[in-house]
Design an enzyme around this catalytic site. Structure first.
Site, mmCIF file in Angstrom:
data_model
loop_
_atom_site.group_PDB
_atom_site.id
_atom_site.type_symbol
_atom_site.label_atom_id
_atom_site.label_comp_id
_atom_site.label_asym_id
_atom_site.label_seq_id
_atom_site.Cartn_x
_atom_site.Cartn_y
_atom_site.Cartn_z
ATOM 1 C CD GLN A 147 2.343 16.616 -3.573
ATOM 2 O OE1 GLN A 147 3.171 16.557 -4.473
ATOM 3 N NE2 GLN A 147 2.461 15.919 -2.454
ATOM 4 C CE LYS A 190 3.134 13.612 4.990
ATOM 5 N NZ LYS A 190 3.632 14.025 3.652
ATOM 6 C CB SER A 191 -2.504 17.606 3.680
ATOM 7 O OG SER A 191 -2.116 16.444 2.997
ATOM 8 N NE ARG A 193 1.339 8.581 3.515
ATOM 9 C CZ ARG A 193 1.027 9.341 4.564
ATOM 10 N NH1 ARG A 193 0.768 8.779 5.735
ATOM 11 N NH2 ARG A 193 0.971 10.660 4.448
ATOM 12 C CB SER A 229 -1.709 15.821 -8.778
ATOM 13 O OG SER A 229 -0.724 16.383 -7.923
ATOM 14 N N GLY A 282 7.791 16.013 -1.196
ATOM 15 C CA GLY A 282 7.253 16.439 -2.482
ATOM 16 C C GLY A 282 6.259 17.572 -2.324
ATOM 17 N NE ARG A 305 3.986 5.542 -0.488
ATOM 18 C CZ ARG A 305 3.514 6.657 0.043
ATOM 19 N NH1 ARG A 305 2.271 7.047 -0.236
ATOM 20 N NH2 ARG A 305 4.254 7.389 0.856
ATOM 21 C CG ASP A 360 -0.982 9.931 0.914
ATOM 22 O OD1 ASP A 360 -0.293 9.624 -0.073
ATOM 23 O OD2 ASP A 360 -1.149 11.106 1.282
ATOM 24 C CE LYS A 379 1.017 9.563 -3.550
ATOM 25 N NZ LYS A 379 0.660 10.883 -2.998
#
Length: 427
Positions: free
Chosen positions: A168, A20-21, A385, A166, A92, A343, A312, A339
């Protein structure tokens, strides 16, 4: 939906969906590179589709040809002001990285997300982008979506020390820095996944990585590439754990990406006593196949610099720990609380409702095992997830049924998850 319970041994071979990343970043960089970028093995989950649609709305031609995604990039100058709000859905990654990219564009955009994304703080990207000269704001002091952004063709380079680990945030700054005149430096708290740095270089960009410091001198132009996306280790993690905890299981996970910034879960399970073998390892491409067999496991401590390398995977690691002998302690993982769901709390609540012995802490969990797990009624709470963790948990349940609400959340990252699960149960 009613989940499969009381499964026998899982047997078979699995090819997990594309990472995905990497899929996000291939689309993002391809959209602003000059020329035709072709992407093989792209994840066609809802998050990546949100990124694709955003760039179509920004004037980029993107289409599927022969099982490849073809992106007609026109460079950073090729983006056009969207006629509509950019909807990032549940993603996100899409919101944060595209905000960084649009920082250097001469137009304004409004970025929105679904109910879950609208509860995720964007202050972490708002403050560094403001320092670079962008007008950007969200709701309240935490800067929740929707985001309103006015780009700036004259971005200022910055030196920025990340207050949190992070990838991101790091990526948003680097994507902006590609359009800023001068030297931008990002200093990480702990080393996080480095797909953005690697892919910028793959697209012909230049940067220097020195430990936790990344230096990029802009502005730069990128050149179109052919990208092959490996299987997502975060998706493979669910089968890895299932194979380890369901007696008699043996699985072969094909073509899994093993970038060292993502392989924390492999180190953890090996430390816990897992029997796994790597086959057909390609170190240059950072891809391998992983053979996993049922194993007797012991508890461990997971903390510090390991956390960003398996952030993750922590929900499914928590399930693994319920079946290990002794206590597993997860620390320094407060990022889990922001997240798609909190979580830490959601994993604790779901697994405890099924018979686990887990104590939530401010920054992690303390898990005692092994425990017998029972049926329960639960939900994904809109978190892919969490949904997949619950489906794997159900396989261990011998008494009672497991009902899962909002199972469609799993489409975010693994559209064929339940189909693959049924096949492994029947092989």
């Amino acid at each position: 939906m009613k989940l499969r319970t009381n499964a026998g041994p899982l047997q078979g071979t699995i090819q997990v969906p594309g990472d995905k990343s990497i899929s996000h970043r291939a689309v993002i960089l391809g959209a602003v590179a000059k020329g035709e970028t072709r992407v093989k093995g792209l994840l066609k989950g809802e998050d990546v589709l949100s990124t694709i649609q955003a760039f179509r709305n920004l004037g980029v031609r993107i289409e599927e040809k022969d099982d490849q995604l073809v992106i007609e990039g026109q460079g950073f100058q090729g983006l056009t002001a969207p006629c509509q709000t950019l909807n990032m859905g549940n993603s996100g990654t899409s919101m944060r990285l595209i905000a960084g990219l649009l920082a250097g564009q001469p137009f304004s955009v409004k970025m929105i997300g679904d109910e879950s994304l609208s509860k995720r703080p964007m202050d972490r990207i708002v403050y560094p982008l403001k320092q670079m000269g962008v007008e950007i704001s969200g709701e309240t002091d935490r800067q929740f979506p929707p985001l309103q952004l006015q780009g700036n063709r004259n971005l200022q380079p910055i030196t920025y020390t990340l207050p949190i680990s992070s990838a991101q945030v790091k990526s948003a700054i680097l994507l902006a820095a590609l359009q800023a005149k001068g030297t931008t430096q990002v200093v990480e708290k702990e080393i996080t996944r480095n797909h953005t740095e690697e892919m910028i270089q793959q697209f012909g960009g230049r940067l220097i990585v020195d430990g936790k410091r990344i230096t990029l001198v802009g502005p730069q132009q990128l050149t179109a590439q052919e990208i092959t996306v490996p299987g997502d280790i975060s998706s493979a993690a669910f089968w890895l754990v299932a194979g380890l905890i369901i007696p008699g299981s043996e699985l072969l996970l094909k073509n899994v990406g093993v970038n060292p910034t993502r392989t924390g879960i492999l180190e953890v399970v090996e430390k816990m006593g897992a029997q796994i073998v790597y086959e057909d390892m390609n170190k240059k491409e950072q891809v391998t196949s992983i053979r996993v067999v049922y194993s007797h496991l012991k508890g461990t401590i997971i903390s510090g610099g390991l956390i960003p390398r398996l952030i993750d995977e922590l929900p499914i690691i928590a399930l693994l720990a319920t079946q290990a002998q002794g206590t597993t302690c997860i620390k320094d993982a407060q990022e889990l609380r922001v997240k798609e769901t909190d979580r830490i709390q959601v994993v604790t609540d779901i697994l405890n409702s099924m018979g686990a012995n887990i104590k939530a802490t401010a920054d992690g969990m303390i898990i005692k095992g092994p425990t017998v797990l029972y049926g329960a009624n639960t939900s994904t709470y809109g978190d892919h997830r969490i949904g997949m963790m619950t489906a794997i948990t159900a396989l261990l349940v011998k008494q009672g049924q497991v009902h899962l609400d909002k199972e469609e959340a799993i489409m975010t990252s693994y559209p064929t998850f339940f189909k693959d699960l049924e096949r492994l149960c029947h092989d």
